[in-house]
Motif scaffolding. Structure first.
Motif, short mmCIF file in Angstrom:
data_model
loop_
_atom_site.label_atom_id
_atom_site.label_comp_id
_atom_site.label_asym_id
_atom_site.label_seq_id
_atom_site.Cartn_x
_atom_site.Cartn_y
_atom_site.Cartn_z
N PHE A 109 0.82 -1.21 0.00
CA PHE A 109 0.00 0.00 0.00
C PHE A 109 0.86 1.27 0.00
O PHE A 109 0.32 2.38 0.00
N ALA A 110 2.17 1.12 0.01
CA ALA A 110 3.06 2.29 0.00
C ALA A 110 2.87 3.08 -1.29
O ALA A 110 2.69 2.49 -2.36
N PRO A 111 2.92 4.40 -1.23
CA PRO A 111 2.71 5.21 -2.43
C PRO A 111 3.64 4.85 -3.58
O PRO A 111 3.23 4.86 -4.74
N GLU A 112 4.89 4.52 -3.25
CA GLU A 112 5.85 4.20 -4.31
C GLU A 112 5.54 2.86 -4.98
O GLU A 112 6.02 2.58 -6.08
N THR A 149 1.50 1.47 -10.07
CA THR A 149 0.53 0.44 -10.49
C THR A 149 -0.72 1.09 -11.06
O THR A 149 -1.18 0.75 -12.16
N VAL A 150 -1.29 2.02 -10.31
CA VAL A 150 -2.53 2.67 -10.74
C VAL A 150 -2.28 3.53 -11.98
O VAL A 150 -3.11 3.55 -12.90
N ARG A 168 -7.45 -2.62 -2.91
CA ARG A 168 -6.17 -1.90 -2.86
C ARG A 168 -5.92 -1.12 -4.15
O ARG A 168 -5.53 0.05 -4.11
N VAL A 169 -6.16 -1.76 -5.30
CA VAL A 169 -5.94 -1.12 -6.60
C VAL A 169 -7.23 -0.56 -7.17
O VAL A 169 -7.24 0.53 -7.75
N ALA A 170 -8.33 -1.28 -6.99
CA ALA A 170 -9.59 -0.87 -7.61
C ALA A 170 -10.08 0.48 -7.12
O ALA A 170 -10.59 1.29 -7.90
N VAL A 171 -9.94 0.74 -5.82
CA VAL A 171 -10.46 2.00 -5.27
C VAL A 171 -9.73 3.21 -5.85
O VAL A 171 -10.37 4.14 -6.37
N PRO A 172 -8.39 3.27 -5.81
CA PRO A 172 -7.72 4.43 -6.42
C PRO A 172 -7.87 4.49 -7.93
O PRO A 172 -7.88 5.58 -8.51
#
Length: 253
Positions: free
Chosen positions: A23-26, A31-32, A53-57
């Motif tokens: 979940f770290a920004p880097e 990924t997003v 984790r990925v779908a929300v952002p």
């Protein structure tokens, strides 16, 4: 060990680590960014959407996202972040469950295809992705490269991480391309908590053949989401498969 038993309520509660780990920004940012680029103006389908984790952002970036997820506790965790209107989720396994509509992007991140424990299931996953893709659509797989070079001759286990409060080791069944990951977490009391998960490891070339069986062709492969060159020393890869363009009758002749 069944996947439903592994991804239970306790696992769902422990899964999110905001700002750290995966979940770290880097880690999450590139990924997003890459998935949003690949989705373009179309919709995306995430296999094993988990807690979002990925779908929300990605949805927050304006990409319509639908998920398929086997674990109801993981979906319940997702629902604390996004409702059914924002991210619809179909309960089922990623090898056979279908979602309505056609998508420009289907994606499967963070080694999750290895949760399918047979080659036949992994091939079925590729075929399931292909049946959801619109013409020119892409299927993205993020996966680690098997680390058999680190396995000492005659030994069946490797320690892949050792840090304060945590030891991770894998035990190998090289005949069946299986590993079991063992996660030991230590608290201040000296007591250890163990979690285990089985996987079937897959070589990049084997993935490419699965893609061809599903009617997909490898478009790109990089070592990470930022586009780093994939080499013999890379520990993981992001592989993008695409529905090949339709040729006209003259080309077929």
């Amino acid at each position: 060990m069944q996947q439903e038993d592994i991804w239970n309520t306790e696992a769902a509660q422990d899964y999110d680590t905001p700002g750290t780990g995966m979940f770290a920004p880097e880690v999450l940012g590139p990924t997003v960014d890459r998935l949003a680029e690949l989705a373009g103006t179309g919709a995306a389908l995430e296999f094993a959407v988990g807690t979002g984790r990925v779908a929300v952002p990605l949805a927050a970036r304006g990409v319509p996202v639908t998920g398929i997820e086997l674990s109801r506790p993981m979906v319940e965790r997702l629902r604390t972040k996004a409702d059914e209107t924002t991210i619809p989720v179909i309960i089922g396994d990623m090898a056979t469950t279908t979602a309505p509509g056609a998508y420009t992007l289907v994606y499967l991140v963070f080694n999750t295809i290895s949760n399918l424990l047979t080659q036949a299931e992994q091939v079925a996953c590729f075929r399931n992705a292909a049946r959801h893709l619109a013409p020119g659509g892409r299927f993205v797989v993020e996966l680690w490269v098997p680390e058999l070079r680190r396995l000492p001759p005659g030994q069946k286990a490797t320690v892949w991480r050792s840090e304060p409060g945590y030891i991770g080791l894998d035990t190998y069944d090289v005949l069946n391309q299986r590993i079991v990951s063992h996660h030991f977490r230590f608290g201040d009391t000296g007591q250890a908590r163990l979690a285990r998960s089985p996987h079937r490891y897959v070589w990049p070339a084997e993935l490419d053949l699965m893609g061809r069986l599903a009617g997909l062709e490898l478009e790109t492969r990089h070592a990470d989401w930022s586009g780093t060159e994939f080499t013999a020393e890379s520990g993981s890869h992001v592989s993008v498969y695409r529905v090949p363009p339709v040729t006209d009758g003259a080309d077929r002749a």
